[in-house]
Design a protein around this motif. Structure first.
Motif: not given
Ligand SMILES: [Zn+2]
Length: 203
Positions: A173-175, A55-58, A165-167
């Motif tokens: 810091e993502c997501p 899972i990421h955020h933009s 989570g990407h991190r």
């Molecule tokens: Zn990411």
């Protein structure tokens, strides 16, 4: 007698509705053509089912609230990844907007560019927006969960997949802290994969 008849009809209708839902096992995904994607410069295929969902955020672009904005966000991310990062395509497998819709990125069977060492064995979902402080709205979170559930039913994602989570794959810091705290509560979240700590002087 009449009341019984009406109740019986209602029961039949409810049964019919429930079975109709189960048989309609499709998920609406906005295609690359629909959001105006550029052609990929190169494609590497990836076999399914994959064992990881990441899972990421933009972060940037920020949250999109209607479909025109979300399509633009997909185009902006693709331009950034292809022109600035010089990747072959938008990095993510899918984007999910604040309009509650799912947008096709590289899709299920093209290897992504979103998490080193996991790209050839994961689906990367970008939850469009900056989710450091606030979590995404319920329709956006539901769309992410619907996409994962569909992927499992459709043989795209392994039934015993791990959610990360990407991190947890590289220092980032993502997501976003709020979204990361949210997905910790979801099924299949892998608490055994530790966060990769960031150096103190980076965001
Ligand atoms: Zn990411």
């Amino acid at each position: 007698m009449l009341a019984f008849f009406v109740m019986a009809l209602f029961a039949i209708e409810k049964t019919f509705t429930a079975s109709a839902c189960q048989e309609d096992d499709t998920l609406k995904i906005i295609s690359r053509e629909e959001w105006g994607a550029r052609d990929a410069k190169h494609i590497t295929n990836m076999s399914n089912p994959v064992p990881y969902v990441i899972i990421h955020h933009s972060y940037i672009p920020g949250a999109c609230n209607d479909t025109d904005q979300c399509k633009q966000a997909m185009r902006d991310m693709q331009d950034f990844h292809m022109d600035d990062r010089e990747w072959w395509d938008i990095g993510y497998s899918f984007g999910v907007g604040g309009d509650g819709l799912i947008y096709e990125g590289r899709g299920w069977t093209r290897m992504g560019a979103h998490a080193p060492k996991y790209n050839d064995q994961s689906i990367g979902i970008c939850t469009i927006g900056d989710w450091r402080i606030n979590i995404p709205p319920p329709n956006q979170l539901k769309a992410v969960q619907d996409l994962i559930a569909f992927g499992v039913r459709d043989g795209r994602i392994n039934k015993s997949y791990k959610l990360l989570g990407h991190r947890q794959t590289r220092p980032t810091e993502c997501p976003g802290q709020a979204l990361f705290d949210e997905i910790k509560k979801w099924p299949h979240f892998s608490s055994t994969t530790k966060e990769v700590k960031m150096p103190a002087n980076t965001l």
